[in-house]
Design an enzyme around this catalytic site. Structure first.
Site, short mmCIF file in Angstrom:
data_model
loop_
_atom_site.label_atom_id
_atom_site.label_comp_id
_atom_site.label_asym_id
_atom_site.label_seq_id
_atom_site.Cartn_x
_atom_site.Cartn_y
_atom_site.Cartn_z
N CYS A 104 0.85 -1.19 0.00
CA CYS A 104 0.00 0.00 0.00
C CYS A 104 0.89 1.24 0.00
CB CYS A 104 -0.90 0.00 1.23
SG CYS A 104 -1.84 1.54 1.42
N CYS A 154 -1.55 -10.72 -7.09
CA CYS A 154 -1.96 -11.82 -6.21
C CYS A 154 -1.94 -11.28 -4.79
CB CYS A 154 -0.95 -12.97 -6.40
SG CYS A 154 -1.36 -14.44 -5.44
FE FE Z 1 -2.67 1.09 3.59
#
Ligand code: FE
Length: 131
Positions: free
Chosen positions: A96, A119
């Site tokens: 992220c 994935c």
């Molecule tokens: Fe995050």
């Protein structure tokens, strides 16, 4: 560089033990066990740690791997990629971009047009269903 920084203790309080092991310690859930592995609900998949919008159900497909698989990310700056040489393999880790959570890996054996297969661990995701 990630925008959100929490201490290990803060993440432990915020996340389930499974989420912590996967997102903050780069773990992997067993295949076919995650809640989104075969999910077909329409919506946006958010980062389970920080809520950053990561993937759209429009890009999700059944790869047969047992993990949620996506052809593409929601937007180019949703995730960051890093070389991962662990476990005797050379892979590309996906994180992220907002909080640095480990999400999974991206492989170059996906369907056209991208040829990519993101994935991703279900535990790293939170689906926001379309209304
Ligand atoms: Fe995050």
């Amino acid at each position: 560089m990630t925008k959100i920084t929490c201490s290990e203790e803060q993440w432990r309080q915020k996340l389930t033990p499974e989420q912590f092991a996967i997102c903050r310690e780069k773990g992997t859930e067993p295949p076919f066990t995650g809640k989104y592995a075969s999910c077909k609900t329409r919506g946006i998949y958010l980062c389970a740690c920080c809520g950053n919008a990561l993937f759209s159900s429009e890009q999700k497909y059944d790869s047969g791997s047992g993990w949620p698989s996506f052809r593409d990310v929601l937007s180019a700056d949703s995730v960051t990629r890093e070389v991962d040489n662990s476990h005797g393999m050379q892979r590309t880790e996906v994180l992220c971009s907002n909080c640095g959570a480990h999400l999974g890996h991206v492989f170059e054996d996906g369907p056209e047009p991208t040829g990519l297969r993101y994935c991703i661990n279900s535990a790293a995701l939170e689906l926001q269903p379309e209304r």
